[in-house]
Design a protein around this motif. Structure first.
Motif, PDB file in Angstrom:
ATOM      1  N   UNK A   1      32.128  24.834   2.198  1.00  0.00           N
ATOM      2  CA  UNK A   1      30.823  25.449   1.997  1.00  0.00           C
ATOM      3  C   UNK A   1      30.103  24.785   0.831  1.00  0.00           C
TER       4      UNK A   1
ATOM      5  N   UNK B   1      27.035  26.284  -4.171  1.00  0.00           N
ATOM      6  CA  UNK B   1      26.383  27.544  -4.566  1.00  0.00           C
ATOM      7  C   UNK B   1      27.029  28.728  -3.845  1.00  0.00           C
TER       8      UNK B   1
ATOM      9  N   UNK C   1      29.121  31.897  -5.362  1.00  0.00           N
ATOM     10  CA  UNK C   1      28.783  33.288  -5.077  1.00  0.00           C
ATOM     11  C   UNK C   1      29.998  34.047  -4.555  1.00  0.00           C
ATOM     12  N   UNK C   2      30.868  33.348  -3.815  1.00  0.00           N
ATOM     13  CA  UNK C   2      32.025  34.025  -3.227  1.00  0.00           C
ATOM     14  C   UNK C   2      33.053  34.457  -4.277  1.00  0.00           C
ATOM     15  N   UNK C   3      32.907  33.983  -5.510  1.00  0.00           N
ATOM     16  CA  UNK C   3      33.762  34.494  -6.593  1.00  0.00           C
ATOM     17  C   UNK C   3      33.612  36.005  -6.714  1.00  0.00           C
ATOM     18  N   UNK C   4      32.444  36.509  -6.333  1.00  0.00           N
ATOM     19  CA  UNK C   4      32.185  37.940  -6.469  1.00  0.00           C
ATOM     20  C   UNK C   4      32.671  38.741  -5.262  1.00  0.00           C
ATOM     21  N   UNK C   5      33.215  38.048  -4.257  1.00  0.00           N
ATOM     22  CA  UNK C   5      33.631  38.740  -3.039  1.00  0.00           C
ATOM     23  C   UNK C   5      34.725  39.787  -3.281  1.00  0.00           C
ATOM     24  N   UNK C   6      35.786  39.478  -4.063  1.00  0.00           N
ATOM     25  CA  UNK C   6      36.825  40.514  -4.216  1.00  0.00           C
ATOM     26  C   UNK C   6      36.279  41.806  -4.830  1.00  0.00           C
ATOM     27  N   UNK C   7      35.493  41.695  -5.916  1.00  0.00           N
ATOM     28  CA  UNK C   7      34.983  42.900  -6.582  1.00  0.00           C
ATOM     29  C   UNK C   7      34.041  43.665  -5.658  1.00  0.00           C
ATOM     30  N   UNK C   8      33.121  42.943  -5.006  1.00  0.00           N
ATOM     31  CA  UNK C   8      32.157  43.617  -4.125  1.00  0.00           C
ATOM     32  C   UNK C   8      32.879  44.294  -2.958  1.00  0.00           C
ATOM     33  N   UNK C   9      33.870  43.598  -2.397  1.00  0.00           N
ATOM     34  CA  UNK C   9      34.569  44.139  -1.227  1.00  0.00           C
ATOM     35  C   UNK C   9      35.397  45.364  -1.599  1.00  0.00           C
ATOM     36  N   UNK C  10      36.133  45.275  -2.710  1.00  0.00           N
ATOM     37  CA  UNK C  10      36.958  46.424  -3.110  1.00  0.00           C
ATOM     38  C   UNK C  10      36.091  47.652  -3.341  1.00  0.00           C
TER      39      UNK C  10
END
Lengths: 107, 234
Positions: A33, A36, A40-49
């Motif tokens: 990917x 950028x 942005x996907x660094x924030x995926x674990x926190x947002x998903x949990x």
């Protein structure tokens, strides 16, 4: 539904689970990917949990109810997790608070 | 197998062990649901091995049992599993130097808890063997635990207590993983926005609100990371 159809359904649900799971891991370099998006996907674990947890804490029978036994237990769990490193404590005390409120006090 | 792989597996396992007990009530509930829907032990465990995803299993089961059209069953499962597409993309870089024959089973093993616990290290540790061990150790443990307790639920469906709110243990496990992730301000924004959006969008069909909420949370975190002055992590 029986026999072969049952197993066909299982295979279908299996595919619908493992294609998304495997997708980028299996494709690897061939589907890298843009930087950028990766950032942005660094924030995926926190947002998903949070997206998975929040409804199970705030929603009771389909309606938002901020003050309910699960919310009280969740607050206690958060305070314990912030304060102490012991990994078992949130489970013991969190379930204690929830069951105490539900069974003991009848909420 | 080498020493660094084992060291990584041990570290991952140690971090995941206490959180993995949150899987147990979910696995039991899934096992009970499979049996209650009328599946035999072989059918229930067959589905469990093939799918290995509690939410998708419980949600598609009524459709399967009622003889719903296959396209509806497939689409429902796909909608519930869309989050894994995001997870897979987010963690993929950690597998870039892992051989294909190991990446395929890794995809099969990718579950919410392991993703949340392992992603940061998977993206930052250079040692390929240690890194893969750090993923595989907790993943295999989670898989074994899940299979055992689903089987327990299938066999003991009649005897398990129904009203002990045990499903809340899964919520506790996810919160315990979330807390250390949110010590960075932008991460906290991602979590808060993701959580609030998910509650507001709960009415969307097929739990699609969760996917939309995750995307909104990611965007909010990304913007916050650009706008907010970076504070050192506590």
């Amino acid at each position: 539904m029986d026999g072969i159809w049952l197993w066909i359904s299982f295979a279908l649900v299996s595919m619908a689970t493992h294609l998304p799971r495997g997708s980028f891991i299996v494709l690897g370099q061939r589907a890298s990917l843009p930087p950028a998006v990766q950032g942005a996907l660094r924030y995926a674990p926190a947002a998903a949990l949070a997206a998975i947890v929040a409804p199970s804490v705030f929603v009771v029978d389909g309606a938002v109810q901020p003050f309910n036994p699960k919310f009280a237990a969740a607050v206690v769990v958060l305070m314990i997790a912030l304060r102490w490193k012991n990994p078992w404590l949130p489970f013991i005390i969190g379930m204690g608070v929830l069951l105490g409120l539900r069974k003991g006090l009848g909420f | 197998m080498n020493r660094r792989f084992l060291a990584g597996a041990r570290s991952g396992f140690r971090i995941f062990l206490p959180l993995s007990i949150g899987l147990i009530p979910w696995a039991l509930v899934t096992g009970v649901a499979l049996t209650s829907a009328g599946l035999s032990v072989v059918e229930a465990m067959g589905m469990n091995l093939m799918v290995y995803a509690g939410v998708a299993q419980i949600a598609t089961l009524p459709l399967i049992v009622a003889g719903a059209p296959l396209w509806l069953i497939g689409l429902t499962a796909l909608a519930l599993n869309l989050r894994f597409l995001i997870f897979s993309a987010a963690i993929a870089k950690g597998f870039h130097d892992v051989p294909l024959k190991l990446r395929i089973p890794s995809g099969y093993l990718l579950i919410d808890g392991v993703f949340a616990v392992c992603t940061e290290r998977m993206l930052s540790v250079r040692d390929r063997h240690w890194r893969f061990g750090y993923f595989l150790g907790p993943s295999l443990w989670g898989w074994g635990l899940w299979q055992c307790f689903v089987l327990t639920g299938v066999l003991g469906a009649g005897a398990l207590p129904q009203d002990w709110s045990l499903e809340f243990m899964a919520t506790i496990a996810l919160m315990v993983i979330l807390v250390p992730l949110s010590k960075n301000r932008a991460m906290l924004v991602a979590a808060l926005v993701g959580g609030v959006s998910s509650v507001l969008l709960r009415g969307m069909p097929l739990k699609l609100g969760v996917i939309v909420a995750i995307v909104i949370g990611i965007i909010a975190g990304f913007v916050a990371g650009r706008v907010l002055p970076e504070r050192k992590e506590a």
